[in-house]
Design a protein around this motif. Structure first.
Motif, mmCIF file in Angstrom:
data_model
loop_
_atom_site.group_PDB
_atom_site.id
_atom_site.type_symbol
_atom_site.label_atom_id
_atom_site.label_comp_id
_atom_site.label_asym_id
_atom_site.label_seq_id
_atom_site.Cartn_x
_atom_site.Cartn_y
_atom_site.Cartn_z
ATOM 1 N N LEU A 409 -2.232 7.467 1.917
ATOM 2 C CA LEU A 409 -2.712 8.961 1.395
ATOM 3 C C LEU A 409 -3.543 8.550 0.458
ATOM 4 N N ALA A 410 -3.369 7.552 -0.426
ATOM 5 C CA ALA A 410 -4.292 7.093 -1.425
ATOM 6 C C ALA A 410 -5.520 6.847 -1.056
ATOM 7 N N VAL A 411 -5.866 6.143 -0.051
ATOM 8 C CA VAL A 411 -6.854 5.926 0.685
ATOM 9 C C VAL A 411 -7.781 6.917 1.129
ATOM 10 N N VAL A 412 -6.976 7.860 1.923
ATOM 11 C CA VAL A 412 -7.582 9.013 2.315
ATOM 12 C C VAL A 412 -8.381 9.834 1.337
ATOM 13 N N LEU A 413 -7.377 10.196 0.180
ATOM 14 C CA LEU A 413 -8.029 11.039 -0.884
ATOM 15 C C LEU A 413 -9.180 10.342 -1.460
ATOM 16 N N PHE A 414 -9.016 9.139 -1.856
ATOM 17 C CA PHE A 414 -10.196 8.496 -2.398
ATOM 18 C C PHE A 414 -11.496 8.425 -1.480
#
Length: 597
Positions: A409-414
Protein backbone atom coordinates in the motif's frame (compact mmCIF):
# COMPACT_ATOMS: atom_id res chain seq x y z
CA UNK A 1 28.22 47.72 -5.77
CA UNK A 2 25.32 45.26 -5.62
CA UNK A 3 27.42 42.64 -7.40
CA UNK A 4 30.16 43.03 -4.78
CA UNK A 5 27.61 42.63 -1.98
CA UNK A 6 26.22 39.41 -3.47
CA UNK A 7 29.69 37.95 -4.05
CA UNK A 8 30.57 38.86 -0.45
CA UNK A 9 27.43 37.03 0.75
CA UNK A 10 28.48 33.99 -1.30
CA UNK A 11 31.90 34.09 0.35
CA UNK A 12 30.32 34.43 3.81
CA UNK A 13 28.08 31.46 3.03
CA UNK A 14 31.09 29.37 2.05
CA UNK A 15 32.81 30.21 5.34
CA UNK A 16 29.70 29.57 7.45
CA UNK A 17 29.04 26.20 5.83
CA UNK A 18 32.57 25.05 6.66
CA UNK A 19 32.17 25.84 10.38
CA UNK A 20 30.63 22.75 11.96
CA UNK A 21 29.83 24.50 15.23
CA UNK A 22 27.25 26.60 13.36
CA UNK A 23 24.20 24.50 12.33
CA UNK A 24 23.62 24.46 8.59
CA UNK A 25 20.07 25.80 8.99
CA UNK A 26 21.41 28.81 10.91
CA UNK A 27 23.99 29.50 8.20
CA UNK A 28 21.25 29.28 5.58
CA UNK A 29 19.01 31.78 7.37
CA UNK A 30 21.97 34.15 7.87
CA UNK A 31 22.32 34.26 4.07
CA UNK A 32 18.64 35.17 3.65
CA UNK A 33 18.89 37.81 6.36
CA UNK A 34 21.95 39.43 4.77
CA UNK A 35 20.30 39.57 1.34
CA UNK A 36 17.24 41.27 2.86
CA UNK A 37 19.19 43.66 5.12
CA UNK A 38 21.46 44.83 2.31
CA UNK A 39 18.50 45.50 0.04
CA UNK A 40 19.68 43.12 -2.66
CA UNK A 41 16.31 41.38 -2.39
CA UNK A 42 13.00 42.63 -1.06
CA UNK A 43 11.67 40.71 1.98
CA UNK A 44 9.12 39.02 -0.28
CA UNK A 45 11.85 37.90 -2.72
CA UNK A 46 14.10 36.75 0.10
CA UNK A 47 11.49 34.47 1.66
CA UNK A 48 9.55 33.30 -1.40
CA UNK A 49 11.84 30.26 -1.70
CA UNK A 50 10.28 28.75 1.42
CA UNK A 51 6.81 28.81 -0.17
CA UNK A 52 8.05 27.47 -3.48
CA UNK A 53 6.00 24.60 -4.88
CA UNK A 54 9.08 22.39 -5.26
CA UNK A 55 10.32 23.03 -1.72
CA UNK A 56 6.94 21.98 -0.33
CA UNK A 57 7.02 18.87 -2.52
CA UNK A 58 10.52 17.99 -1.26
CA UNK A 59 9.21 18.15 2.30
CA UNK A 60 6.29 15.84 1.49
CA UNK A 61 8.62 13.53 -0.47
CA UNK A 62 10.85 13.15 2.59
CA UNK A 63 7.77 12.45 4.70
CA UNK A 64 6.53 9.79 2.24
CA UNK A 65 9.91 8.05 2.26
CA UNK A 66 9.46 7.75 6.03
CA UNK A 67 6.35 5.72 5.19
CA UNK A 68 8.36 3.43 2.91
CA UNK A 69 10.88 2.94 5.70
CA UNK A 70 8.19 2.27 8.33
CA UNK A 71 6.56 -0.44 6.23
CA UNK A 72 9.88 -2.14 5.57
CA UNK A 73 9.79 -1.82 1.77
CA UNK A 74 13.53 -1.24 1.52
CA UNK A 75 14.40 -3.73 4.23
CA UNK A 76 12.32 -6.54 2.72
CA UNK A 77 14.46 -6.35 -0.39
CA UNK A 78 17.70 -5.72 1.48
CA UNK A 79 17.35 -8.73 3.75
CA UNK A 80 17.59 -10.97 0.70
CA UNK A 81 20.93 -9.52 -0.38
CA UNK A 82 22.85 -12.09 1.66
CA UNK A 83 21.83 -14.68 -0.95
CA UNK A 84 24.35 -13.18 -3.39
CA UNK A 85 27.21 -13.50 -0.89
CA UNK A 86 27.53 -17.19 -1.76
CA UNK A 87 28.77 -16.16 -5.20
CA UNK A 88 31.65 -14.10 -3.83
CA UNK A 89 32.40 -10.72 -2.34
CA UNK A 90 32.27 -8.71 -5.57
CA UNK A 91 28.98 -10.31 -6.65
CA UNK A 92 27.47 -9.42 -3.28
CA UNK A 93 28.67 -5.80 -3.50
CA UNK A 94 27.43 -5.45 -7.08
CA UNK A 95 23.99 -6.85 -6.22
CA UNK A 96 23.74 -4.52 -3.24
CA UNK A 97 24.78 -1.47 -5.27
CA UNK A 98 22.29 -2.25 -8.05
CA UNK A 99 19.42 -2.62 -5.58
CA UNK A 100 20.38 0.51 -3.64
CA UNK A 101 20.80 2.56 -6.81
CA UNK A 102 17.38 1.41 -8.04
CA UNK A 103 15.72 2.55 -4.81
CA UNK A 104 17.60 5.85 -4.63
CA UNK A 105 16.57 6.72 -8.19
CA UNK A 106 13.10 7.56 -6.83
CA UNK A 107 13.72 7.84 -3.06
CA UNK A 108 15.99 10.27 -1.24
CA UNK A 109 19.52 8.86 -1.29
CA UNK A 110 20.05 9.68 2.40
CA UNK A 111 16.88 7.83 3.40
CA UNK A 112 17.92 4.88 1.22
CA UNK A 113 21.35 4.70 2.84
CA UNK A 114 19.89 4.89 6.34
CA UNK A 115 17.37 2.14 5.56
CA UNK A 116 19.93 -0.21 4.02
CA UNK A 117 22.69 0.43 6.56
CA UNK A 118 21.63 -2.09 9.25
CA UNK A 119 20.71 -4.64 6.58
CA UNK A 120 24.07 -4.25 4.82
CA UNK A 121 25.96 -4.65 8.10
CA UNK A 122 24.03 -7.80 8.98
CA UNK A 123 24.41 -9.26 5.49
CA UNK A 124 28.13 -8.48 5.49
CA UNK A 125 28.53 -10.22 8.85
CA UNK A 126 26.66 -13.30 7.65
CA UNK A 127 28.69 -13.34 4.45
CA UNK A 128 31.94 -12.78 6.41
CA UNK A 129 32.71 -9.75 4.26
CA UNK A 130 34.51 -6.82 5.97
CA UNK A 131 32.06 -3.98 6.55
CA UNK A 132 34.66 -1.50 5.32
CA UNK A 133 34.41 -3.21 1.91
CA UNK A 134 30.63 -2.88 1.81
CA UNK A 135 29.41 0.35 3.42
CA UNK A 136 31.23 2.88 1.24
CA UNK A 137 29.90 1.19 -1.93
CA UNK A 138 26.46 1.41 -0.29
CA UNK A 139 26.75 5.20 0.09
CA UNK A 140 28.17 5.66 -3.40
CA UNK A 141 25.39 3.55 -4.93
CA UNK A 142 22.72 5.73 -3.32
CA UNK A 143 24.39 8.84 -4.73
CA UNK A 144 24.76 7.31 -8.20
CA UNK A 145 21.12 6.23 -8.28
CA UNK A 146 20.01 9.76 -7.49
CA UNK A 147 21.23 10.93 -10.90
CA UNK A 148 18.88 8.72 -12.92
CA UNK A 149 15.42 10.27 -12.38
CA UNK A 150 14.12 13.67 -11.32
CA UNK A 151 12.98 12.42 -7.91
CA UNK A 152 16.25 10.69 -7.02
CA UNK A 153 17.66 13.66 -5.15
CA UNK A 154 16.39 17.03 -4.01
CA UNK A 155 19.13 18.68 -6.10
CA UNK A 156 17.40 17.60 -9.30
CA UNK A 157 14.06 18.97 -8.10
CA UNK A 158 15.55 22.26 -6.99
CA UNK A 159 17.38 22.79 -10.27
CA UNK A 160 14.21 21.98 -12.19
CA UNK A 161 12.32 24.63 -10.22
CA UNK A 162 15.13 27.16 -10.71
CA UNK A 163 15.10 26.63 -14.47
CA UNK A 164 11.34 27.09 -14.55
CA UNK A 165 11.65 30.31 -12.53
CA UNK A 166 14.14 31.60 -15.11
CA UNK A 167 11.59 31.00 -17.87
CA UNK A 168 13.07 27.76 -19.15
CA UNK A 169 11.63 24.26 -19.43
CA UNK A 170 11.86 22.28 -16.15
CA UNK A 171 13.70 18.99 -16.02
CA UNK A 172 11.53 16.06 -17.06
CA UNK A 173 10.98 13.02 -14.86
CA UNK A 174 13.21 10.80 -17.02
CA UNK A 175 15.15 13.52 -18.88
CA UNK A 176 18.35 12.80 -16.94
CA UNK A 177 18.17 9.04 -17.54
CA UNK A 178 20.05 8.92 -20.91
CA UNK A 179 23.14 10.19 -19.09
CA UNK A 180 22.31 9.42 -15.45
CA UNK A 181 21.74 5.71 -16.06
CA UNK A 182 25.09 5.14 -17.84
CA UNK A 183 26.78 7.17 -15.10
CA UNK A 184 25.25 4.92 -12.45
CA UNK A 185 26.26 1.75 -14.32
CA UNK A 186 29.82 2.97 -14.89
CA UNK A 187 30.10 4.15 -11.30
CA UNK A 188 28.95 0.81 -9.94
CA UNK A 189 31.42 -1.08 -12.14
CA UNK A 190 34.28 1.20 -11.07
CA UNK A 191 33.52 0.69 -7.38
CA UNK A 192 33.14 -3.07 -7.79
CA UNK A 193 36.49 -3.31 -9.60
CA UNK A 194 38.53 -0.78 -7.60
CA UNK A 195 36.83 -1.22 -4.24
CA UNK A 196 38.63 -4.46 -3.27
CA UNK A 197 41.94 -2.82 -4.19
CA UNK A 198 41.48 0.63 -2.65
CA UNK A 199 39.18 0.08 0.31
CA UNK A 200 40.69 -1.02 3.64
CA UNK A 201 39.95 -4.33 5.37
CA UNK A 202 39.16 -3.18 8.87
CA UNK A 203 37.31 -5.96 10.67
CA UNK A 204 36.61 -7.33 14.11
CA UNK A 205 37.40 -10.87 15.06
CA UNK A 206 35.22 -12.35 12.39
CA UNK A 207 32.01 -13.59 14.00
CA UNK A 208 28.65 -12.15 13.21
CA UNK A 209 28.36 -10.86 16.72
CA UNK A 210 31.58 -8.83 16.57
CA UNK A 211 31.39 -5.08 16.67
CA UNK A 212 32.97 -2.60 14.34
CA UNK A 213 36.32 -1.49 15.78
CA UNK A 214 36.03 2.08 16.99
CA UNK A 215 37.15 4.16 19.94
CA UNK A 216 34.58 5.60 22.31
CA UNK A 217 34.76 8.47 24.75
CA UNK A 218 33.13 8.29 28.16
CA UNK A 219 33.36 9.80 31.64
CA UNK A 220 34.58 7.90 34.69
CA UNK A 221 34.69 8.84 38.38
CA UNK A 222 36.19 7.34 41.52
CA UNK A 223 33.46 6.46 44.05
CA UNK A 224 33.87 6.81 47.80
CA UNK A 225 36.22 4.14 49.14
CA UNK A 226 37.89 3.54 45.78
CA UNK A 227 41.27 1.86 46.07
CA UNK A 228 42.65 4.38 43.56
CA UNK A 229 42.06 7.40 45.83
CA UNK A 230 45.34 9.10 46.73
CA UNK A 231 47.23 7.18 44.06
CA UNK A 232 48.78 8.49 40.83
CA UNK A 233 46.91 8.30 37.56
CA UNK A 234 49.49 5.78 36.34
CA UNK A 235 47.70 3.18 38.49
CA UNK A 236 44.78 3.45 36.04
CA UNK A 237 46.50 4.25 32.76
CA UNK A 238 49.30 1.70 33.14
CA UNK A 239 47.93 -0.72 35.70
CA UNK A 240 44.51 -1.11 34.04
CA UNK A 241 45.56 -0.31 30.47
CA UNK A 242 43.05 2.52 30.08
CA UNK A 243 43.60 5.64 27.99
CA UNK A 244 42.72 8.69 30.08
CA UNK A 245 43.02 11.72 27.78
CA UNK A 246 42.00 14.43 30.24
CA UNK A 247 40.83 15.35 33.75
CA UNK A 248 38.22 17.82 34.96
CA UNK A 249 38.97 19.00 38.50
CA UNK A 250 37.75 22.02 40.45
CA UNK A 251 36.29 23.53 37.32
CA UNK A 252 39.54 23.25 35.39
CA UNK A 253 40.48 20.99 32.51
CA UNK A 254 43.97 19.49 32.70
CA UNK A 255 45.96 16.97 30.69
CA UNK A 256 46.29 13.41 31.94
CA UNK A 257 49.70 13.33 33.62
CA UNK A 258 50.67 9.84 34.89
CA UNK A 259 52.08 11.34 38.10
CA UNK A 260 48.94 13.28 38.98
CA UNK A 261 47.42 12.12 42.29
CA UNK A 262 43.69 11.28 42.26
CA UNK A 263 41.53 12.52 45.13
CA UNK A 264 38.07 11.58 43.85
CA UNK A 265 36.84 15.08 43.08
CA UNK A 266 37.75 14.84 39.40
CA UNK A 267 36.13 13.38 36.31
CA UNK A 268 38.24 11.31 33.95
CA UNK A 269 37.69 11.44 30.19
CA UNK A 270 38.41 7.87 29.10
CA UNK A 271 38.97 6.67 25.52
CA UNK A 272 38.79 3.02 24.52
CA UNK A 273 37.14 0.27 22.51
CA UNK A 274 33.82 -1.28 23.36
CA UNK A 275 35.61 -3.99 25.33
CA UNK A 276 37.62 -1.37 27.25
CA UNK A 277 34.48 0.55 28.20
CA UNK A 278 32.70 -2.59 29.38
CA UNK A 279 35.77 -3.65 31.34
CA UNK A 280 35.83 -0.29 33.12
CA UNK A 281 32.17 -0.71 33.98
CA UNK A 282 32.85 -4.01 35.70
CA UNK A 283 35.94 -2.85 37.61
CA UNK A 284 35.74 -2.05 41.27
CA UNK A 285 36.92 1.36 42.32
CA UNK A 286 36.03 3.20 39.11
CA UNK A 287 32.60 3.91 37.61
CA UNK A 288 31.28 5.13 34.27
CA UNK A 289 28.89 8.05 34.52
CA UNK A 290 28.15 9.54 31.12
CA UNK A 291 24.46 10.09 31.92
CA UNK A 292 22.95 12.20 34.65
CA UNK A 293 20.45 9.46 35.44
CA UNK A 294 20.91 5.73 35.13
CA UNK A 295 18.37 3.04 34.51
CA UNK A 296 17.79 0.69 37.42
CA UNK A 297 20.81 -1.63 37.23
CA UNK A 298 18.95 -4.24 39.25
CA UNK A 299 16.59 -4.74 36.32
CA UNK A 300 19.42 -5.29 33.83
CA UNK A 301 19.82 -9.06 33.77
CA UNK A 302 19.82 -11.64 31.00
CA UNK A 303 17.17 -9.56 29.24
CA UNK A 304 19.71 -6.77 28.76
CA UNK A 305 20.80 -5.71 25.27
CA UNK A 306 23.97 -3.90 24.31
CA UNK A 307 23.71 -2.04 21.01
CA UNK A 308 25.63 0.43 18.91
CA UNK A 309 23.44 3.07 17.30
CA UNK A 310 24.32 5.95 14.96
CA UNK A 311 22.65 9.36 14.82
CA UNK A 312 21.21 9.71 11.28
CA UNK A 313 20.47 12.94 9.40
CA UNK A 314 17.09 14.35 10.44
CA UNK A 315 17.18 12.71 13.86
CA UNK A 316 15.52 14.76 16.63
CA UNK A 317 18.69 14.12 18.64
CA UNK A 318 20.90 16.18 16.31
CA UNK A 319 22.09 19.31 18.09
CA UNK A 320 20.65 18.15 21.42
CA UNK A 321 22.46 16.66 24.38
CA UNK A 322 21.50 13.47 26.19
CA UNK A 323 20.08 15.55 29.01
CA UNK A 324 18.09 17.87 26.75
CA UNK A 325 16.59 14.89 24.94
CA UNK A 326 15.70 13.17 28.27
CA UNK A 327 17.41 10.18 26.73
CA UNK A 328 17.05 7.66 29.57
CA UNK A 329 13.45 8.62 30.29
CA UNK A 330 12.38 8.60 26.63
CA UNK A 331 14.31 5.59 25.30
CA UNK A 332 14.84 3.51 28.46
CA UNK A 333 18.49 2.95 27.54
CA UNK A 334 21.72 4.13 29.14
CA UNK A 335 24.34 5.74 26.91
CA UNK A 336 27.60 4.26 28.15
CA UNK A 337 29.90 6.02 25.69
CA UNK A 338 30.10 8.21 22.61
CA UNK A 339 32.10 7.75 19.40
CA UNK A 340 32.84 10.72 17.15
CA UNK A 341 35.27 10.88 14.23
CA UNK A 342 37.48 13.92 14.84
CA UNK A 343 38.43 14.20 11.16
CA UNK A 344 34.79 14.31 10.12
CA UNK A 345 33.54 16.63 12.84
CA UNK A 346 36.72 18.77 12.80
CA UNK A 347 36.96 18.38 16.58
CA UNK A 348 40.20 17.08 18.09
CA UNK A 349 40.34 15.24 21.38
CA UNK A 350 41.58 18.33 23.21
CA UNK A 351 38.84 20.45 21.65
CA UNK A 352 36.29 17.84 22.62
CA UNK A 353 37.66 17.87 26.15
CA UNK A 354 37.32 21.64 26.20
CA UNK A 355 33.71 21.44 24.98
CA UNK A 356 32.86 18.88 27.62
CA UNK A 357 34.45 21.09 30.25
CA UNK A 358 32.56 24.13 28.96
CA UNK A 359 29.30 22.16 28.98
CA UNK A 360 29.98 20.83 32.50
CA UNK A 361 29.23 17.22 31.63
CA UNK A 362 29.54 14.84 28.72
CA UNK A 363 25.78 14.31 28.91
CA UNK A 364 25.42 17.97 27.89
CA UNK A 365 27.55 17.61 24.74
CA UNK A 366 25.34 18.22 21.65
CA UNK A 367 25.07 15.17 19.41
CA UNK A 368 25.97 15.41 15.72
CA UNK A 369 25.10 13.41 12.60
CA UNK A 370 27.32 10.33 12.43
CA UNK A 371 27.89 10.05 16.19
CA UNK A 372 27.71 6.47 17.49
CA UNK A 373 26.36 5.71 20.97
CA UNK A 374 27.09 2.56 22.95
CA UNK A 375 23.75 1.79 24.60
CA UNK A 376 22.72 -0.66 27.32
CA UNK A 377 19.22 -1.53 28.46
CA UNK A 378 16.23 -3.89 28.10
CA UNK A 379 16.00 -5.76 24.80
CA UNK A 380 12.46 -4.52 24.26
CA UNK A 381 13.64 -0.91 24.44
CA UNK A 382 16.49 -1.69 22.06
CA UNK A 383 14.07 -3.24 19.57
CA UNK A 384 11.99 -0.06 19.58
CA UNK A 385 14.93 1.77 18.00
CA UNK A 386 14.58 -0.33 14.86
CA UNK A 387 12.34 2.21 13.12
CA UNK A 388 15.48 4.27 12.53
CA UNK A 389 13.75 7.60 13.19
CA UNK A 390 16.01 8.76 16.02
CA UNK A 391 18.86 6.26 15.90
CA UNK A 392 20.02 3.70 13.36
CA UNK A 393 20.90 0.42 15.08
CA UNK A 394 24.20 -0.84 13.71
CA UNK A 395 24.75 -4.04 15.65
CA UNK A 396 23.81 -5.94 18.74
CA UNK A 397 20.12 -6.30 17.94
CA UNK A 398 18.23 -7.87 15.08
CA UNK A 399 16.76 -5.23 12.81
CA UNK A 400 13.01 -5.86 12.41
CA UNK A 401 11.04 -2.93 11.00
CA UNK A 402 7.27 -2.96 11.69
CA UNK A 403 4.19 -2.74 9.44
CA UNK A 404 5.31 -5.13 6.70
CA UNK A 405 1.65 -5.77 5.87
CA UNK A 406 1.25 -2.26 4.55
CA UNK A 407 4.37 -2.28 2.38
CA UNK A 408 2.48 -2.72 -0.91
CA UNK A 409 0.00 0.00 0.00
CA UNK A 410 2.83 2.39 0.82
CA UNK A 411 4.47 1.72 -2.56
CA UNK A 412 1.18 2.30 -4.41
CA UNK A 413 0.50 5.58 -2.61
CA UNK A 414 4.05 6.77 -3.19
CA UNK A 415 4.00 5.97 -6.92
CA UNK A 416 0.52 7.51 -7.34
CA UNK A 417 1.71 10.76 -5.76
CA UNK A 418 4.75 10.87 -8.05
CA UNK A 419 2.63 10.08 -11.11
CA UNK A 420 0.03 12.72 -10.27
CA UNK A 421 2.71 15.39 -9.92
CA UNK A 422 4.71 14.26 -12.96
CA UNK A 423 1.73 14.14 -15.32
CA UNK A 424 0.43 17.54 -14.12
CA UNK A 425 -2.76 15.94 -12.85
CA UNK A 426 -2.08 17.86 -9.63
CA UNK A 427 0.49 20.51 -8.72
CA UNK A 428 3.62 18.95 -7.23
CA UNK A 429 2.97 20.32 -3.76
CA UNK A 430 -0.66 19.14 -3.73
CA UNK A 431 0.27 15.68 -5.05
CA UNK A 432 2.96 15.25 -2.41
CA UNK A 433 0.75 16.49 0.41
CA UNK A 434 -2.07 14.18 -0.66
CA UNK A 435 0.28 11.19 -0.76
CA UNK A 436 1.72 12.02 2.66
CA UNK A 437 -1.71 12.41 4.28
CA UNK A 438 -2.92 9.19 2.62
CA UNK A 439 0.01 7.28 4.15
CA UNK A 440 -0.82 8.69 7.57
CA UNK A 441 -4.54 7.97 7.21
CA UNK A 442 -3.97 4.36 6.14
CA UNK A 443 -1.51 3.65 8.95
CA UNK A 444 1.56 3.27 6.72
CA UNK A 445 3.41 5.72 8.93
CA UNK A 446 2.79 7.37 12.28
CA UNK A 447 1.99 11.07 11.98
CA UNK A 448 4.78 12.09 14.33
CA UNK A 449 7.33 10.03 12.44
CA UNK A 450 6.15 11.42 9.09
CA UNK A 451 7.13 14.88 10.26
CA UNK A 452 10.56 13.74 11.46
CA UNK A 453 12.08 14.89 8.20
CA UNK A 454 15.39 16.69 7.89
CA UNK A 455 14.12 20.25 8.18
CA UNK A 456 17.64 21.46 7.55
CA UNK A 457 17.28 20.37 3.92
CA UNK A 458 14.07 22.40 3.53
CA UNK A 459 15.60 25.51 5.13
CA UNK A 460 18.81 25.12 3.12
CA UNK A 461 16.99 24.83 -0.19
CA UNK A 462 14.68 27.77 0.50
CA UNK A 463 17.63 29.94 1.52
CA UNK A 464 19.80 28.95 -1.44
CA UNK A 465 16.98 29.68 -3.86
CA UNK A 466 17.07 33.23 -2.49
CA UNK A 467 20.84 33.36 -3.06
CA UNK A 468 20.40 32.07 -6.61
CA UNK A 469 17.79 34.77 -7.24
CA UNK A 470 20.18 37.39 -5.85
CA UNK A 471 22.91 36.18 -8.23
CA UNK A 472 20.43 36.67 -11.06
CA UNK A 473 18.86 40.06 -10.24
CA UNK A 474 22.10 41.71 -9.08
CA UNK A 475 24.06 40.86 -12.19
CA UNK A 476 26.62 38.83 -10.23
CA UNK A 477 25.75 35.75 -12.28
CA UNK A 478 26.24 37.71 -15.48
CA UNK A 479 29.58 39.08 -14.25
CA UNK A 480 30.93 35.63 -13.35
CA UNK A 481 29.40 34.14 -16.49
CA UNK A 482 31.40 36.56 -18.62
CA UNK A 483 34.62 35.52 -16.87
CA UNK A 484 33.84 31.83 -17.33
CA UNK A 485 32.79 32.36 -20.95
CA UNK A 486 36.29 33.63 -21.70
CA UNK A 487 37.47 30.04 -21.36
CA UNK A 488 35.52 29.32 -24.52
CA UNK A 489 38.16 31.21 -26.50
CA UNK A 490 40.62 28.44 -25.69
CA UNK A 491 38.53 25.28 -25.97
CA UNK A 492 34.99 26.15 -26.96
CA UNK A 493 31.77 25.49 -25.03
CA UNK A 494 32.94 22.06 -23.90
CA UNK A 495 35.81 23.64 -21.93
CA UNK A 496 33.35 26.00 -20.24
CA UNK A 497 31.12 23.04 -19.39
CA UNK A 498 34.02 21.23 -17.71
CA UNK A 499 34.94 24.36 -15.74
CA UNK A 500 31.36 24.78 -14.50
CA UNK A 501 31.08 21.12 -13.48
CA UNK A 502 34.39 21.18 -11.61
CA UNK A 503 33.37 24.39 -9.84
CA UNK A 504 30.12 22.74 -8.78
CA UNK A 505 31.92 19.67 -7.44
CA UNK A 506 34.38 21.80 -5.47
CA UNK A 507 31.64 23.99 -3.97
CA UNK A 508 29.47 20.99 -3.09
CA UNK A 509 31.90 19.94 -0.34
CA UNK A 510 31.39 22.94 1.96
CA UNK A 511 28.01 24.14 0.65
CA UNK A 512 26.06 20.92 -0.03
CA UNK A 513 24.92 19.74 -3.46
CA UNK A 514 21.79 21.87 -3.68
CA UNK A 515 23.52 25.08 -2.61
CA UNK A 516 26.44 24.61 -5.00
CA UNK A 517 24.15 23.91 -7.95
CA UNK A 518 21.96 26.94 -7.25
CA UNK A 519 24.97 29.25 -6.95
CA UNK A 520 26.58 28.01 -10.18
CA UNK A 521 23.36 27.91 -12.25
CA UNK A 522 23.13 31.69 -12.88
CA UNK A 523 26.82 31.66 -13.87
CA UNK A 524 26.14 28.80 -16.31
CA UNK A 525 23.12 30.55 -17.82
CA UNK A 526 25.03 33.78 -18.42
CA UNK A 527 28.07 31.93 -19.77
CA UNK A 528 25.83 30.20 -22.32
CA UNK A 529 24.34 33.57 -23.29
CA UNK A 530 27.79 35.09 -23.77
CA UNK A 531 28.86 32.17 -25.96
CA UNK A 532 25.60 32.20 -27.92
CA UNK A 533 24.85 28.52 -27.23
CA UNK A 534 21.93 26.64 -25.69
CA UNK A 535 21.69 26.89 -21.91
CA UNK A 536 20.37 23.36 -21.48
CA UNK A 537 23.67 21.38 -21.61
CA UNK A 538 25.28 23.73 -19.08
CA UNK A 539 22.29 23.51 -16.69
CA UNK A 540 22.09 19.72 -16.94
CA UNK A 541 25.87 19.38 -16.54
CA UNK A 542 25.79 21.44 -13.34
CA UNK A 543 22.82 19.42 -12.03
CA UNK A 544 24.52 16.05 -12.55
CA UNK A 545 27.93 17.29 -11.37
CA UNK A 546 26.37 18.33 -8.06
CA UNK A 547 25.75 14.65 -7.31
CA UNK A 548 29.41 13.72 -7.85
CA UNK A 549 30.66 14.53 -4.33
CA UNK A 550 32.60 11.30 -3.89
CA UNK A 551 35.96 12.67 -2.71
CA UNK A 552 35.01 13.68 0.85
CA UNK A 553 32.78 12.07 3.50
CA UNK A 554 30.78 15.29 3.97
CA UNK A 555 27.83 14.13 1.83
CA UNK A 556 25.02 12.95 4.22
CA UNK A 557 25.04 9.43 2.77
CA UNK A 558 28.79 9.20 3.39
CA UNK A 559 28.41 10.57 6.91
CA UNK A 560 26.10 7.67 7.74
CA UNK A 561 28.65 5.00 6.79
CA UNK A 562 31.76 6.85 8.00
CA UNK A 563 31.57 5.65 11.60
CA UNK A 564 30.14 2.13 11.12
CA UNK A 565 32.72 1.36 8.43
CA UNK A 566 35.55 2.74 10.58
CA UNK A 567 36.72 4.76 7.59
CA UNK A 568 39.31 7.47 7.41
CA UNK A 569 39.13 10.64 5.34
CA UNK A 570 41.74 9.27 2.94
CA UNK A 571 39.58 6.22 2.13
CA UNK A 572 37.04 8.48 0.41
CA UNK A 573 39.77 10.40 -1.40
CA UNK A 574 41.47 7.21 -2.60
CA UNK A 575 38.36 5.66 -4.16
CA UNK A 576 36.36 8.83 -4.78
CA UNK A 577 39.02 10.63 -6.84
CA UNK A 578 39.21 8.18 -9.77
CA UNK A 579 35.44 7.73 -9.64
CA UNK A 580 34.81 11.48 -9.77
CA UNK A 581 37.33 12.10 -12.55
CA UNK A 582 35.93 9.30 -14.68
CA UNK A 583 32.36 10.55 -14.26
CA UNK A 584 33.40 14.09 -15.19
CA UNK A 585 34.95 12.71 -18.39
CA UNK A 586 31.73 10.82 -19.16
CA UNK A 587 29.65 13.93 -18.47
CA UNK A 588 31.90 16.02 -20.72
CA UNK A 589 31.30 13.61 -23.62
CA UNK A 590 27.69 12.59 -22.99
CA UNK A 591 25.96 15.84 -21.98
CA UNK A 592 26.63 17.73 -25.27
CA UNK A 593 25.66 14.60 -27.18
CA UNK A 594 22.23 14.34 -25.52
CA UNK A 595 21.70 18.11 -25.14
CA UNK A 596 23.63 19.73 -28.04
CA UNK A 597 25.15 23.19 -27.67
Amino acid sequence: MTIAIVLAVVLIALVLFTIDSIPIEVSSLVVVCLLALTGVLTPRQAFEGFSNDTVIFIFTLLAMTQGLASTGVVQLVGQRLAFFARFGHQTFVMAMMVVVAAFSSVISNTVTTAAFLPVAIGAANRAKVPKSKVLLPLAYASMLGGMVFLYGTSTNLVMSAALERMGMRPIGVAELAPVGLPLAVIGILVVVVLGPLLLPSRVGKGSSEEWTLRDYLTEAVLPAGSRYLGKPLAEITEGLGLRVIGLLRDGKATSASPSQVLFGDERLLVEGSREDILRVKDLRGIEIRPDLRHADEAQLDEDTALVEAAVPPGSPLVGRSLKEAFFVERYGLVALALHRHPSLQRVTKLQLLGRIFGERRMSLLPLAVGDVLLLRGPKQKASELSDGASLTVLSGHEYQPPRYGKALLAVVLFLCALAAGSLDILPLSVAGLTGMLAMIATGCVDARKAFRVDWRVVLLIGSMMALGLAMEVSGAGKFLGQRVAELGDFGGPRTVLVALMLLTIVLSAPMSNQAAALVVLPVAVNAATQLGVDVRPFAIGVTLAASCSFITPLEPSCVLVYGPGHYRFTDFFRLGTPLTLLLVVVLTLAVPWVWPF
